[in-house]
Design a protein around this motif. Sequence first.
Motif, PDB file in Angstrom:
ATOM      1  N   ARG A  51      33.298  33.355  82.571  1.00  0.00           N
ATOM      2  CA  ARG A  51      34.575  34.291  82.600  1.00  0.00           C
ATOM      3  C   ARG A  51      34.044  35.827  82.013  1.00  0.00           C
ATOM      4  N   PHE A  60      31.365  37.677  83.812  1.00  0.00           N
ATOM      5  CA  PHE A  60      31.944  37.894  85.093  1.00  0.00           C
ATOM      6  C   PHE A  60      32.630  39.209  85.061  1.00  0.00           C
ATOM      7  N   LEU A  61      33.324  39.199  83.903  1.00  0.00           N
ATOM      8  CA  LEU A  61      34.073  40.571  83.790  1.00  0.00           C
ATOM      9  C   LEU A  61      33.106  41.789  83.438  1.00  0.00           C
ATOM     10  N   CYS A 100      31.954  42.611  86.750  1.00  0.00           N
ATOM     11  CA  CYS A 100      33.065  43.481  87.413  1.00  0.00           C
ATOM     12  C   CYS A 100      32.926  44.826  86.959  1.00  0.00           C
ATOM     13  N   SER A 101      32.966  45.474  85.883  1.00  0.00           N
ATOM     14  CA  SER A 101      32.649  46.602  85.291  1.00  0.00           C
ATOM     15  C   SER A 101      31.373  47.324  86.096  1.00  0.00           C
ATOM     16  N   ALA A 108      30.224  46.423  89.067  1.00  0.00           N
ATOM     17  CA  ALA A 108      30.731  46.768  90.517  1.00  0.00           C
ATOM     18  C   ALA A 108      31.609  47.789  90.741  1.00  0.00           C
ATOM     19  N   ALA A 109      32.522  47.660  89.697  1.00  0.00           N
ATOM     20  CA  ALA A 109      33.474  48.943  89.745  1.00  0.00           C
ATOM     21  C   ALA A 109      32.747  50.169  89.675  1.00  0.00           C
ATOM     22  N   PRO A 166      29.322  37.467  94.582  1.00  0.00           N
ATOM     23  CA  PRO A 166      29.306  38.791  94.092  1.00  0.00           C
ATOM     24  C   PRO A 166      27.875  39.058  93.100  1.00  0.00           C
TER      25      PRO A 166
END
Length: 410
Positions: free
Chosen positions: A124, A127-128, A131-132, A134-135, A196
């Motif tokens: 988790r 993955f966060l 995500c940053s 990917a953003a 991803p």
Amino acid sequence: MGADRMPRAVGTAWGLLVLNTLGSAGAKTIVPLPRSLIQMVTMGALVAAFTLALAVNLRLRVRPSAFLFLLTLLLVPSVLASASLESGLGALFRCARLTVFVATLWLLSRWWDGGTAFVRLHIRMYFLVLCSVAAGLAVSPGAALPDLYGGRLVGALWPLTPPQIGQYAAVITGLGVLLLLGRRTDRRGAALVVVPALVLLALTHTRTATLGLVAGLAVAIGSLVLTSAAARRFFTWAVLVAAVAAVGFGSLLQAWFLRGQSQENFTSLTGRAKVWDALLAAPRTASEYLFGAGLGDKSFGGLPIDNSWLAVYHEQGMTGVILVAAMIAVLGGVALLRPPSLSRACALFLISYCGIASYTEAGLGDASPYLLHLTVAASLLVAPAAAPSRPAPAVPRRRVPRWAQRSEVT
């Protein structure tokens, strides 16, 4: 205490440890972040993690762990070498950071139970982080794929280098696959993480992370082949897909692997070998040989060392090298002695990955994601606490009438 009773503060503390190990040096971000601010955030995260861990474990209950014991012993050469101030006051600051980091791990060890709770936390949190990344790629592709790094993916919101992103993507990909094989998650949940992560790994062009992922999964799934039909099916399909990819896309895979480098640059490991040779040839006193020069920024002569073993040798001496080798040997030995299980497979994956990555990445001797990976492996290898035995039900006493209690009169 079982994983189902783990306080939320434990997960928060683990996330703060992940934040602390992200580092403060890397690519240029979309919004320039002063390094002092980043360091303040990461160090504040470590202090907050220790405070939370202490708050939920005021009685200081810990799980005995040879891994944490050896990691604690690593503080000895770190402090002895750093006390000479040869590496500056920063060495003492890094020692204090490592001390708080290790103390937090000890406090969190209370919730180690051999289950996959910390694996899920690990997935988790990273993955966060991805995500940053990917953003940042979506907001500014030019900043996320800069020419300075040869078009490799970097962190555009937080300064993350391609090897860092590749490491995080490879680790959660491997753990996600193993949870799927162990039926601890469904295909949709695994695909949400794995797909991803693989895309981001491909964009980083990180060879070490890719080799670590493939080799780590091979070891982990190999440990399940005899007891898991799902592992056997996955292994078979993986071999078939790899064979087809090697035949049909061999040239593309080779180009991705070489990253446009010349043969000389590739054989010298992008210049790493020159730094390694210079480090080994440098004269050392007996004290430096035994305890190193003190904790630094994992560089020599202004260039990154990019090898965990040589970085430990440089900063913590042969004593540190022996302790780090003992940590990995203990974890590996315990894992091999455990019966086949999902926990054992996840631990073998993490140990194998860290062992492979240690050749071209530094971090095994200081607070880093690699120590967090090995900590998760240690949490998977502890023997589950035995359930308390229930007392035997009391046998009801038979009531004896009074006339029977009187002595017989002859």
